[in-house]
Design a protein around this motif. Structure first.
Motif, PDB file in Angstrom:
ATOM      1  N   TRP A 171      -4.861   7.039  -2.245  1.00 53.63           N
ATOM      2  CA  TRP A 171      -5.873   7.203  -3.296  1.00 53.63           C
ATOM      3  C   TRP A 171      -7.257   7.412  -2.701  1.00 53.63           C
ATOM      4  O   TRP A 171      -7.529   7.030  -1.564  1.00 53.63           O
ATOM      5  N   ASP A 178      -8.985  -2.249  -7.186  1.00 47.02           N
ATOM      6  CA  ASP A 178      -9.416  -3.541  -6.646  1.00 47.02           C
ATOM      7  C   ASP A 178     -10.199  -4.350  -7.677  1.00 47.02           C
ATOM      8  O   ASP A 178     -10.058  -5.577  -7.749  1.00 47.02           O
ATOM      9  N   ASP A 213       0.794  -1.228   0.000  1.00 42.15           N
ATOM     10  CA  ASP A 213       0.000   0.000   0.000  1.00 42.15           C
ATOM     11  C   ASP A 213       0.826   1.278   0.000  1.00 42.15           C
ATOM     12  O   ASP A 213       0.488   2.251   0.649  1.00 42.15           O
ATOM     13  N   TYR A 254      -1.643   3.003  -2.359  1.00 48.43           N
ATOM     14  CA  TYR A 254      -3.044   2.632  -2.179  1.00 48.43           C
ATOM     15  C   TYR A 254      -3.759   3.489  -1.132  1.00 48.43           C
ATOM     16  O   TYR A 254      -4.868   3.957  -1.375  1.00 48.43           O
ATOM     17  N   THR A 255      -3.152   3.690   0.018  1.00 50.64           N
ATOM     18  CA  THR A 255      -3.816   4.435   1.091  1.00 50.64           C
ATOM     19  C   THR A 255      -3.986   5.917   0.756  1.00 50.64           C
ATOM     20  O   THR A 255      -4.820   6.591   1.345  1.00 50.64           O
ATOM     21  N   ARG A 262      -9.320   3.438  -5.321  1.00 49.08           N
ATOM     22  CA  ARG A 262      -8.989   2.139  -4.707  1.00 49.08           C
ATOM     23  C   ARG A 262      -9.945   1.054  -5.202  1.00 49.08           C
ATOM     24  O   ARG A 262      -9.539  -0.064  -5.494  1.00 49.08           O
TER      25      ARG A 262
END
Length: 176
Positions: free
Chosen positions: A92, A101, A86, A89-90, A97
């Motif tokens: 976004w 995914d 991540d 990722y965190t 996300r």
């Protein structure tokens, strides 16, 4: 809320059913770790106190551990407990996300589909030819292969549920 943002009822029912089922399976499977610890402790005590090692202890523990992580995989996915890189990722947005995914789930469908195909084939072989382990104990392998295939199927069902929830998130809807 606009009508175009509402998810079809069949998808919502599927997500709720699969999530509830995998939650129950996951919570039940959690107990296998204690069974495995009991088998290992019994084997250790048998060997040290009575000088009588168990022929089956380690293999039963391996089967229990395999069942633990294979049947618990879907629950782990549902709880978002899998390891994720991540770095970005965190940072976004929730929608980004969800989009990432969805793309990841598409690749996971292919991987799990291949595993399921192989699992069904391997389980069929084990059942047809009474396949056994090559150890001294030599237990039948069909039960663990059935568990393996079931775990992959549950994971595939949970992936589809997660996929639907991510599509809903992209559309601004939450399915719970």
């Amino acid at each position: 809320m606009d009508n175009h943002n509402i998810m079809p009822k069949v998808i919502v029912c599927y997500v709720r059913w699969v999530d509830a089922f995998n939650r129950k399976v996951g919570r039940l499977v959690m107990l296998l770790i204690f069974v495995m610890m009991g088998v290992l402790l019994y084997g250790s005590l048998s060997r040290s106190l009575f000088n009588s090692p168990l022929v089956w202890g380690i293999e039963v523990s391996q089967f229990l551990m395999a069942a633990y992580y294979l049947l618990g995989g879907a629950y782990s996915l549902q709880m978002d407990s899998h390891v994720r890189m991540d770095l970005f990722y965190t940072r976004w947005s929730d929608r980004t996300r969800a989009l990432v995914d969805v793309m990841t789930m598409l690749l996971l469908f292919v991987f799990l589909g291949a595993l399921l195909f192989g699992g069904i084939s391997s389980t069929g072989y084990a059942l047809r030819y009474d396949e056994t382990s090559y150890t001294t104990w030599g237990p039948p392998l069909a039960p663990i292969k059935i568990i393996m295939t079931t775990g992959v199927l549950l994971m595939l069902l949970q992936c589809l549920s997660t996929f639907f929830k991510d599509i809903a998130r992209i559309r601004g809807v939450v399915i719970e």
